[in-house]
Structure formats: structure tokens, C-alpha cells
Scaffold this motif. Structure first.
Motif, PDB file in Angstrom:
ATOM      1  N   PHE A 129       0.798  -1.231   0.000  1.00 52.85           N
ATOM      2  CA  PHE A 129       0.000   0.000   0.000  1.00 52.85           C
ATOM      3  C   PHE A 129       0.829   1.280   0.000  1.00 52.85           C
ATOM      4  CE2 PHE A 129      -2.395  -3.316   2.244  1.00 52.85           C
ATOM      5  CZ  PHE A 129      -3.440  -3.464   1.357  1.00 52.85           C
ATOM      6  N   SER A 130       2.148   1.145  -0.041  1.00 49.23           N
ATOM      7  CA  SER A 130       3.037   2.324  -0.001  1.00 49.23           C
ATOM      8  C   SER A 130       2.698   3.230   1.171  1.00 49.23           C
ATOM      9  CB  SER A 130       2.962   3.101  -1.312  1.00 49.23           C
ATOM     10  OG  SER A 130       3.415   2.322  -2.381  1.00 49.23           O
ATOM     11  N   CYS A 131       2.522   2.630   2.322  1.00 47.83           N
ATOM     12  CA  CYS A 131       2.203   3.407   3.521  1.00 47.83           C
ATOM     13  C   CYS A 131       2.959   2.826   4.709  1.00 47.83           C
ATOM     14  CB  CYS A 131       0.706   3.404   3.805  1.00 47.83           C
ATOM     15  SG  CYS A 131       0.068   1.819   4.336  1.00 47.83           S
ATOM     16  N   TRP A 132       2.965   3.575   5.803  1.00 47.93           N
ATOM     17  CA  TRP A 132       3.582   3.095   7.036  1.00 47.93           C
ATOM     18  C   TRP A 132       2.580   3.291   8.158  1.00 47.93           C
ATOM     19  CZ3 TRP A 132       7.170  -0.177   7.996  1.00 47.93           C
ATOM     20  CH2 TRP A 132       7.696  -0.302   9.280  1.00 47.93           C
ATOM     21  N   ILE A 133       1.917   2.199   8.525  1.00 49.55           N
ATOM     22  CA  ILE A 133       0.977   2.187   9.646  1.00 49.55           C
ATOM     23  C   ILE A 133       1.464   1.093  10.586  1.00 49.55           C
ATOM     24  CG2 ILE A 133      -1.425   1.982  10.376  1.00 49.55           C
ATOM     25  CD1 ILE A 133      -2.258   2.781   7.553  1.00 49.55           C
ATOM     26  N   PRO A 134       2.361   1.451  11.509  1.00 50.53           N
ATOM     27  CA  PRO A 134       3.015   0.435  12.334  1.00 50.53           C
ATOM     28  C   PRO A 134       2.097  -0.185  13.378  1.00 50.53           C
ATOM     29  CG  PRO A 134       3.664   2.603  13.057  1.00 50.53           C
ATOM     30  CD  PRO A 134       2.825   2.795  11.832  1.00 50.53           C
ATOM     31  N   HIS A 135       2.388  -1.405  13.737  1.00 49.89           N
ATOM     32  CA  HIS A 135       1.573  -2.152  14.705  1.00 49.89           C
ATOM     33  C   HIS A 135       1.585  -1.520  16.095  1.00 49.89           C
ATOM     34  CE1 HIS A 135       5.628  -3.824  15.275  1.00 49.89           C
ATOM     35  NE2 HIS A 135       5.251  -4.024  16.532  1.00 49.89           N
ATOM     36  N   ARG A 136       2.567  -0.696  16.404  1.00 49.66           N
ATOM     37  CA  ARG A 136       2.650  -0.077  17.733  1.00 49.66           C
ATOM     38  C   ARG A 136       1.736   1.139  17.881  1.00 49.66           C
ATOM     39  NH1 ARG A 136       7.615  -1.071  20.976  1.00 49.66           N
ATOM     40  NH2 ARG A 136       6.909   0.873  21.870  1.00 49.66           N
ATOM     41  N   ALA A 137       1.321   1.733  16.785  1.00 47.95           N
ATOM     42  CA  ALA A 137       0.380   2.856  16.857  1.00 47.95           C
ATOM     43  C   ALA A 137      -0.932   2.351  17.448  1.00 47.95           C
ATOM     44  CB  ALA A 137       0.154   3.439  15.470  1.00 47.95           C
ATOM     45  N   ARG A 138      -1.634   3.224  18.148  1.00 50.58           N
ATOM     46  CA  ARG A 138      -2.930   2.835  18.721  1.00 50.58           C
ATOM     47  C   ARG A 138      -4.031   3.474  17.898  1.00 50.58           C
ATOM     48  NH1 ARG A 138      -2.594   4.004  24.900  1.00 50.58           N
ATOM     49  NH2 ARG A 138      -1.307   5.729  24.199  1.00 50.58           N
ATOM     50  N   ILE A 139      -4.750   2.645  17.161  1.00 48.59           N
ATOM     51  CA  ILE A 139      -5.771   3.118  16.234  1.00 48.59           C
ATOM     52  C   ILE A 139      -7.110   2.522  16.639  1.00 48.59           C
ATOM     53  CG2 ILE A 139      -6.507   3.165  13.835  1.00 48.59           C
ATOM     54  CD1 ILE A 139      -3.547   3.000  13.053  1.00 48.59           C
TER      55      ILE A 139
END
Length: 153
Positions: A34-44
Motif C-alpha cells: 500500500f506504499s504506507c507506514w501504519i506500524p503495529h505499535r500505533a494505537r488506532i
């Protein structure tokens, strides 16, 4: 069709269950697909929607994003060189394409961040912020007027 948030959710689940390697691997799978950076450590939070599957979105791993938020393509949520910490995004926020939210700031519930805005200061709840640097142009708005999934369901 799978999107970056779904890949993030699997990685986050593995992280919370202390399964090694998988969360980091899925971060890179998301980056590749997806050409993105949504890391697993972020809280979403739940019901977050990303535009175009998450294309070009970059989220700092310490970011907090509330429920029902919509993030368009090309958005950056990260830190800055002047202060420690990163943004905390409230619930039911709309973040327009190409917006940059930088530094240890808070975006209030129901706020709207315009396309290509550069936000370096807090945005109160139910306000519209636009421009470079972003400034408040409307107050006391109804977030559902701006959120696609809330207005059409």
C-alpha cells in the motif's frame, strides 16, 4: 478488498498477544502493498477508514487515533524536531488528503483538518483547521457533515 488498516489490525493483534516477528513483518507487507507506514505499535481505534487503501499514509508508531476517524491518502501523523511526543487524534475526525499533523498536539473530537494543512498546534473539538500553518476557520461544526461513512449510513 484488503486495505492497510486490516493488515495493521492483524499485526496489532499479534503484537498484543506477544507473537514475535509477525507484527514487524506485517508492517513491511503493508508498506510494500500500500506504499504506507501504519506500524503495529500505533494505537488506532475502531472504524477508522483510510483513503485509497492507505496509499502514502505515514503514521508514527506512538500516535493515537480515535474511533471513527477518516484519513485520506498522503497524510502524515508524526513528531517534530522541537518536542517529544506525537499527535493524539480524537474520535470522528476527518483528515484531508496530504495533511501533515506534526508534534505533540491534540486534535479534538469531531474536528476537520483540510487537505494539505500543516497542523503544529492543538485543534479544539468540532473545528475546521486549514492552511500552512493550519489555522481555525470554523467552529461548532457537525462532524457528520464531513465524514463520509457517518453521513452515508
Amino acid at each position: 478488498m484488503i486495505n492497510a488498516i486490516q493488515v495493521y489490525r492483524v499485526g496489532r493483534w499479534a503484537f498484543e498477544h506477544r507473537i514475535p516477528i509477525i507484527p514487524r513483518l506485517l508492517d513491511y507487507v503493508s508498506r510494500l502493498l500500500f506504499s504506507c507506514w501504519i506500524p503495529h505499535r500505533a494505537r488506532i481505534g475502531r472504524n477508522v477508514i483510510v483513503g485509497y487503501g492507505g496509499l502514502s499514509i505515514v503514521i508514527h508508531d506512538e500516535a493515537i487515533i480515535g474511533e471513527g476517524t477518516e484519513i485520506d491518502q498522503g497524510v502524515t501523523i508524526g513528531g517534530n524536531a522541537r518536542g517529544e511526543g506525537v499527535a493524539k487524534i480524537g474520535n470522528h475526525v476527518y483528515i484531508g488528503a496530504g495533511a501533515k499533523i506534526l508534534g505533540p498536539i491534540t486534535i479534538g473530537d469531531g474536528a476537520v483538518i483540510g487537505a494539505n494543512a500543516v497542523v503544529t498546534r492543538d485543534v479544539p473539538p468540532s473545528c475546521v483547521a486549514v492552511g500552512v500553518p493550519a489555522r481555525i476557520v470554523r467552529t461548532n461544526i457537525n462532524a457528520s457533515d464531513y465524514l463520509y461513512h457517518r453521513a452515508n449510513h
